[in-house]
Design a protein around this motif. Structure first.
Motif, PDB file in Angstrom:
ATOM      1  N   ASP A 199       0.840  -1.197   0.000  1.00  0.00           N
ATOM      2  CA  ASP A 199       0.000   0.000   0.000  1.00  0.00           C
ATOM      3  C   ASP A 199       0.877   1.249   0.000  1.00  0.00           C
ATOM      4  N   ASP A 205       0.373   4.464   0.762  1.00  0.00           N
ATOM      5  CA  ASP A 205       0.389   5.337   1.943  1.00  0.00           C
ATOM      6  C   ASP A 205       1.118   4.682   3.112  1.00  0.00           C
ATOM      7  N   GLN A 206       0.844   3.393   3.286  1.00  0.00           N
ATOM      8  CA  GLN A 206       1.476   2.672   4.383  1.00  0.00           C
ATOM      9  C   GLN A 206       2.989   2.608   4.177  1.00  0.00           C
ATOM     10  N   ARG A 228       4.827   4.691   2.338  1.00  0.00           N
ATOM     11  CA  ARG A 228       5.417   6.019   2.452  1.00  0.00           C
ATOM     12  C   ARG A 228       5.614   6.408   3.914  1.00  0.00           C
ATOM     13  N   ARG A 229       4.604   6.077   4.702  1.00  0.00           N
ATOM     14  CA  ARG A 229       4.681   6.435   6.102  1.00  0.00           C
ATOM     15  C   ARG A 229       5.845   5.720   6.787  1.00  0.00           C
ATOM     16  N   LEU A 277      12.692  11.059   5.079  1.00  0.00           N
ATOM     17  CA  LEU A 277      11.673  11.724   4.252  1.00  0.00           C
ATOM     18  C   LEU A 277      12.107  11.756   2.798  1.00  0.00           C
ATOM     19  N   ARG A 278      13.397  11.956   2.600  1.00  0.00           N
ATOM     20  CA  ARG A 278      13.900  11.999   1.215  1.00  0.00           C
ATOM     21  C   ARG A 278      13.681  10.661   0.516  1.00  0.00           C
ATOM     22  N   GLU A 312      10.230   9.971  -0.655  1.00  0.00           N
ATOM     23  CA  GLU A 312       9.904  10.623  -1.928  1.00  0.00           C
ATOM     24  C   GLU A 312      10.629   9.961  -3.092  1.00  0.00           C
ATOM     25  N   ALA A 313      11.899   9.629  -2.859  1.00  0.00           N
ATOM     26  CA  ALA A 313      12.688   9.031  -3.938  1.00  0.00           C
ATOM     27  C   ALA A 313      12.106   7.678  -4.351  1.00  0.00           C
ATOM     28  N   ARG A 347       9.052   4.518 -10.496  1.00  0.00           N
ATOM     29  CA  ARG A 347       8.598   4.932 -11.819  1.00  0.00           C
ATOM     30  C   ARG A 347       9.670   4.654 -12.862  1.00  0.00           C
ATOM     31  N   HIS A 381       9.986   0.996 -13.451  1.00  0.00           N
ATOM     32  CA  HIS A 381       8.833   0.570 -14.264  1.00  0.00           C
ATOM     33  C   HIS A 381       9.107   0.854 -15.738  1.00  0.00           C
ATOM     34  N   LEU A 382       9.585   2.067 -16.012  1.00  0.00           N
ATOM     35  CA  LEU A 382       9.881   2.425 -17.400  1.00  0.00           C
ATOM     36  C   LEU A 382      10.996   1.551 -17.955  1.00  0.00           C
ATOM     37  N   ARG A 415      15.582   7.381 -20.427  1.00  0.00           N
ATOM     38  CA  ARG A 415      15.579   5.936 -20.218  1.00  0.00           C
ATOM     39  C   ARG A 415      16.852   5.287 -20.745  1.00  0.00           C
ATOM     40  N   GLU A 424      22.713   6.493  -5.553  1.00  0.00           N
ATOM     41  CA  GLU A 424      22.278   7.703  -6.253  1.00  0.00           C
ATOM     42  C   GLU A 424      20.854   8.086  -5.862  1.00  0.00           C
ATOM     43  N   TRP A 425      20.138   7.154  -5.280  1.00  0.00           N
ATOM     44  CA  TRP A 425      18.718   7.394  -4.983  1.00  0.00           C
ATOM     45  C   TRP A 425      18.402   7.520  -3.503  1.00  0.00           C
ATOM     46  N   ILE A 467      -3.159   2.486  10.593  1.00  0.00           N
ATOM     47  CA  ILE A 467      -2.232   2.511   9.459  1.00  0.00           C
ATOM     48  C   ILE A 467      -2.343   3.845   8.734  1.00  0.00           C
ATOM     49  N   ARG A 499      -8.949   8.661   1.716  1.00  0.00           N
ATOM     50  CA  ARG A 499      -7.545   8.951   2.007  1.00  0.00           C
ATOM     51  C   ARG A 499      -7.157  10.284   1.415  1.00  0.00           C
ATOM     52  N   GLY A 551      -2.266   9.938   2.860  1.00  0.00           N
ATOM     53  CA  GLY A 551      -1.993   9.009   3.950  1.00  0.00           C
ATOM     54  C   GLY A 551      -2.767   9.319   5.227  1.00  0.00           C
ATOM     55  N   PRO A 602       4.497  15.319  -1.753  1.00  0.00           N
ATOM     56  CA  PRO A 602       5.727  15.630  -1.029  1.00  0.00           C
ATOM     57  C   PRO A 602       6.767  16.289  -1.942  1.00  0.00           C
ATOM     58  N   LEU A 639       9.962  17.648  -0.410  1.00  0.00           N
ATOM     59  CA  LEU A 639      11.188  17.949   0.348  1.00  0.00           C
ATOM     60  C   LEU A 639      12.438  17.686  -0.487  1.00  0.00           C
ATOM     61  N   ARG A 640      12.450  16.539  -1.134  1.00  0.00           N
ATOM     62  CA  ARG A 640      13.643  16.153  -1.896  1.00  0.00           C
ATOM     63  C   ARG A 640      13.876  17.135  -3.040  1.00  0.00           C
ATOM     64  N   LEU A 673       4.011   8.727 -17.065  1.00  0.00           N
ATOM     65  CA  LEU A 673       4.762   7.623 -17.648  1.00  0.00           C
ATOM     66  C   LEU A 673       5.009   7.836 -19.133  1.00  0.00           C
TER      67      LEU A 673
END
Lengths: 526, 396
Positions: free
Chosen positions: A102, A104-105, A107-108, A115-116, A119-120, A126, A129-130, A171, A189-190, B2, B23, B26, B119, B121-122, B251
């Motif tokens: 999930d 949200d779960q 990310r939390r 925090l970085r 986001e990364a 993505r 995936h590409l 890509r 790098e990430w 959660i 939601r 989150g 978000p 921040l980054r 994408l």
């Protein structure tokens, strides 16, 4: 008199079965010969201890090609892939890193560490995936050789070239990095969270005698994402009944198309007349004939054992000699009287229905590799653990559990050789290490099976116990797998083909080698 | 839990009779408090509605180069703002494609608060290389409420010790509510007279209670996302992930949008020396955007006819919809709508739509796809300028 079979497949592993199923589906009379008393090769479920079913070797479905699931109607033949949706990495300081399905779960949880990185993570996902979309078409085609001037190779390269141009700069650059960097450097790098980098980089070292800092390991990361790409097929997860269910579903499909499968039928050699393969000889001397013979065994067994160097050109013999196996992965299978209780996340919960990864830091993994580099098994091994009985209650008696531990590194060429004592010592090391995170483990073990690379070789015939039939390293991929001139499933022996994971695109219970080989053969049989 | 409860959850969870939660970044957010969102919607336009907007991402940007950093990131001019100004602005990647949109509030000479939907921040940190600036994610420390509607000012004036009376549109003041420090900005997502109240999370419940107590005399109601969605469509305000795809998530090329394509040309300040995406935006400004983001109004007669033809009375979408709906010009697809619904105030079926520029001029007549009794139909729509609803009280 016409031979009763048009094709004989050596080996009832999943690739051999896939190949047979596709040939039978096209109306060919096919015979599959399996040396053991059961089909499946490395994808088998066995009851090693009363009431407990184990996926003895391979233990998850990640990359099984969706087109195979579709073409062979595997769900109708009993395949049910259950989701495996989280990865828990327990940490030595009592904390943990969890990755959840999930968003949200997840990310939390990541934000708790960085925090970085939270986001990364999405941006990395993505890009992967590409990138896996970019690579995916290559898996489904016989690999063209860029050094060849044959029309089929030139056309193939032309298609690939256009394809890479169409990828666009972002890509293409990312692909170049993935092909050249180590997974640790790429992930640096990430991300900044050690446990996240380590757990992700672990998918770059599986089955190879490489560490997370070895160049080239980044590419293997992609394979991990490819399973997720076809998420609608739920191709990533746990096969109900264990990984043997993958094999039995494919076998059922093959038989529904008319294929014949014989177990307890070990092949001793491929029968060669006038430079042509005309069938096989079994260990007991029985001869079976067919105009086409296809080996699902790895390249060394196929060429050096079943064919013999005397029938082969020197460059192939040399190439096979250089093809690297170097199995490094061991398996510890446990029957448990109760679920493991992890100190970092006590009790029974969702975390036990996913993977548990012992990969607290990149240094930890690299040190595990350092031991193997000098011929020792890892004193602190990397582990990828699942509890099949938490997902499929049929795997163990109620309230009791089976635990599958994939452990690395346990090099095939152990200094001084593997002995029963050393196998036991490695098993102890695995359990001692894991007990630091789940202290009740030791007292709940009812049965234990430790499988080292030499055991894998002895039990199911994978050379040097390599789970991918040869390392999935860049110098052994694409048009180089297993060797440049014979990377398109054919061999120098007319009528003899290869369909195992030792051919492009390689292992991981993908079935792609078996399918590609069948399609190549059918193209020639027309 | 959660999903995160906001600091207001102890109050909002009791009030949420519908048990309809959704939601938001989150967090748990109420879709509606009552069984239907209708009264909540009318509170926005008729009295006042109280929204928990804590799930917004909030960043505190502070330091000698704070304005310089923000000017490097966003498309509007931050250097020119004065303390107390708030800017609505998008920001872009190097290709000039929108990453996110939000507000920049100047809290001090060298202190700003940026709000965003995703978000960032980054991104902020990566853009701050070499600058003397501190960036803190204060999303969890700062709780926020939006009080929107004609009686919003009167309610807040009862509770604050000044600063509200003369507060202009997109200005912010530091004041207090019952002794607790707050910042109040005259901003919102409803296109109405309204304010947003920013506070330390530990004061959240006391401030909520104060607002509920005083608001009761002014017809105030707590309101959820269903009501907000209707109001923001009337106001012509776009929503990330619904009306546009962030360049971070797109994408394929065609999923990207530039500010010009989102009707945000007015936010692009190409006079600034440099900012991320400027070159691409200058080029696009010169050639004109390929797409435009506009309002469309469904022609009632054509809509009604589709229902009459099958023997039904017309059925309007009471909760707003969020999906992609094709819009045609004869045989060609002119674009697609991304949000739409019935405006209870305007008595019109309205939608926000992306149209290729040649079909985007106000007054253009097009056709929008609808499903009437399981069959695809088309109703006539007319392109209009946004917003659909823009009361004078919003600014005065």
């Amino acid at each position: 008199m016409a031979a009763p079979y048009e094709a004989i497949v050596i080996g009832g592993g999943h690739n051999g079965l896939v190949c047979a199923a596709y040939l039978a589906r096209a109306g060919k009379r096919v015979l599959v010969l399996e040396q053991r008393d059961r089909i499946g090769g490395a994808a088998v479920s066995e009851q090693l201890f009363p009431g407990f079913t184990f996926s003895v070797f391979s233990y998850v479905v990640s990359l099984l090609r969706p087109e195979i699931i579709r073409d062979l109607e595997l769900p109708r033949h009993g395949l049910h892939v259950l989701p495996l949706e989280s990865t828990l990495t327990p940490l030595p300081n009592g904390d943990y890193l969890a990755q959840w399905n999930d968003h949200d779960q997840n990310r939390r949880e990541l934000a708790r560490h960085s925090l970085r990185d939270a986001e990364a993570y999405d941006e990395f996902g993505r890009l992967m995936h590409l990138m896996s979309r970019a690579i995916k078409p290559i898996l489904g085609m016989p690999p063209p050789d860029p050094a060849s001037l044959l029309p089929r190779d030139l056309m193939g390269m032309g298609r690939l070239g256009k394809y890479f141009r169409d990828l666009g700069a972002e890509r293409f650059h990312a692909l170049h990095k993935l092909l050249t960097m180590s997974s640790a450097d790429y992930l640096d790098e990430w991300f900044e969270t050690e446990a996240l980098k380590a757990t992700k980089s672990a998918s770059g070292i599986i089955g190879a005698l490489l560490g997370p800092r070895s160049p080239g390991s980044a590419y293997v990361l992609l394979h991990h994402y490819m399973g997720e790409l076809d998420g609608v097929f739920r191709a990533w997860g746990f096969a109900k009944g264990g990984n043997g269910s993958v094999s039995t579903a494919i076998a059922a499909a093959a038989m529904s198309f008319g294929a014949t499968i014989r177990t307890n039928a070990p092949v001793s050699q491929v029968l060669i007349k006038n430079g042509r393969a005309v069938g096989v000889v079994l260990n007991d001397g029985e001869e079976l004939r067919a105009p086409i013979t296809i080996s699902g065994a790895d390249p060394r067994r196929t060429f050096m054992q079943f064919v013999g160097a005397q029938h082969l050109p020197n460059e192939l013999v040399d190439g096979i000699r250089r093809f690297r196996f170097r199995g490094t992965s061991a398996k510890v299978n446990l029957a448990l009287s109760e679920a493991p209780n992890f100190t970092c996340m006590p009790g029974v919960g969702a975390h036990l229905r996913g993977a548990i990864s012992i990969s607290p830091s990149v240094d930890y993994l690299e040190r595990a590799y350092d031991d193997a580099k000098y011929g020792e098994f890892s004193r602190r091994p990397y582990m990828d653990i699942i509890l099949p009985s938490m997902i499929d209650p049929g795997m163990a008696p109620p309230g009791q559990h089976v635990m599958s531990i994939f452990a690395q590194y346990a090099p095939y060429d152990l200094k001084g050789g593997w002995t029963d004592a050393k196998r036991a010592a490695f098993g102890d090391t695995v359990i001692d290490t894991l007990s630091e995170y789940a202290p009740n483990l030791k007292t709940s073990i009812l049965h234990r099976q430790v499988i080292t690379p030499p055991d894998i070789e002895r039990m199911i015939g994978l050379t040097e116990g390599n789970i991918f039939q040869g390392e999935l390293s860049l110098q052994q991929m694409f048009f180089l797998r297993p060797i440049p001139a014979w990377a398109r499933y054919a061999t120098p022996i007319e009528g003899l083909y290869q369909c195992g994971a030792g051919t492009h695109p390689g292992g991981g219970v993908m079935g792609a080698s078996g399918r590609n080989a069948a399609l190549t053969i059918l193209g020639k049989m027309k | 839990m959660i999903l995160k409860p906001t600091p207001f959850h102890p109050r909002t969870s009791v009030l949420c009779e519908s048990h309809a939660w959704r939601r938001w970044s989150g967090y748990l957010a109420a879709s509606s408090y009552e069984l239907s969102h209708e009264r909540e919607y009318h509170s926005i336009r008729n009295a006042a509605a109280l929204f928990d907007i804590t799930p917004l991402y909030k960043y505190r940007v502070q330091g000698r180069d704070a304005a310089r950093l923000l000017d490097r990131v966003v498309t509007r001019n931050v250097a020119r703002t004065k303390v107390g100004d708030v800017l609505y602005t998008p920001w872009c990647d190097h290709r000039g494609k929108v990453l996110d949109d939000g507000t920049v509030a100047r809290l001090g000479e060298q202190l700003f608060r940026l709000t965003s939907a995703d978000p960032n921040l980054r991104w902020l940190e990566d853009c701050a290389h070499g600058l003397d600036v501190d960036i803190d994610d204060v999303s969890e420390q700062v709780a926020a409420l939006a009080l929107q509607g004609p009686t919003a000012r009167a309610i807040l004036m009862q509770l604050t010790d000044g600063g509200l009376e003369g507060l202009k549109f997109f200005r912010l003041t530091a004041t207090s509510i019952r002794g607790m420090p707050v910042e109040i900005s005259r901003t919102g997502y409803t296109g109405d007279l309204g304010f947003e109240i920013w506070m330390q999370a530990e004061h959240a419940l006391a401030i909520w209670d104060a607002l509920i107590e005083v608001g009761a005399n002014y017809g105030m109601a707590p309101a959820g996302m269903f009501a907000l969605d209707v109001a923001r469509i009337e106001a012509g305000l776009m929503l990330i992930d619904v009306d546009y795809v962030s360049a971070r998530k797109a994408l394929i090329e065609s999923q990207l949008s530039s500010p010009f394509e989102l009707d945000l040309a007015w936010t692009v300040n190409t006079d600034k020396p440099s900012f991320v995406g400027k070159e691409a935006l200058v080029a696009e400004q010169a050639r004109g955007p390929a797409w435009q983001f506009v309002g469309v109004v469904v022609d009632w007669d054509s809509f009604e006819r589709l229902y009459l033809a099958v023997g039904l009375a017309p059925r309007v979408p009471i909760p707003a919809w969020r999906m992609s709906v094709p819009i045609f010009s004869g045989g060609e697809q002119a674009g697609y709508a991304t949000s739409g619904g019935w405006s209870p105030l305007l008595k019109k079926y309205i939608a926000l739509a992306h149209l290729q520029s040649k079909w985007a001029a106000p007054g253009t007549s097009l056709e929008m796809e609808l499903t009437v009794e399981h069959r695809r139909k088309r109703a006539i729509v007319t392109v209009v300028k946004k917003p659909f609803f823009n009361p004078a009280r919003k600014r005065t």
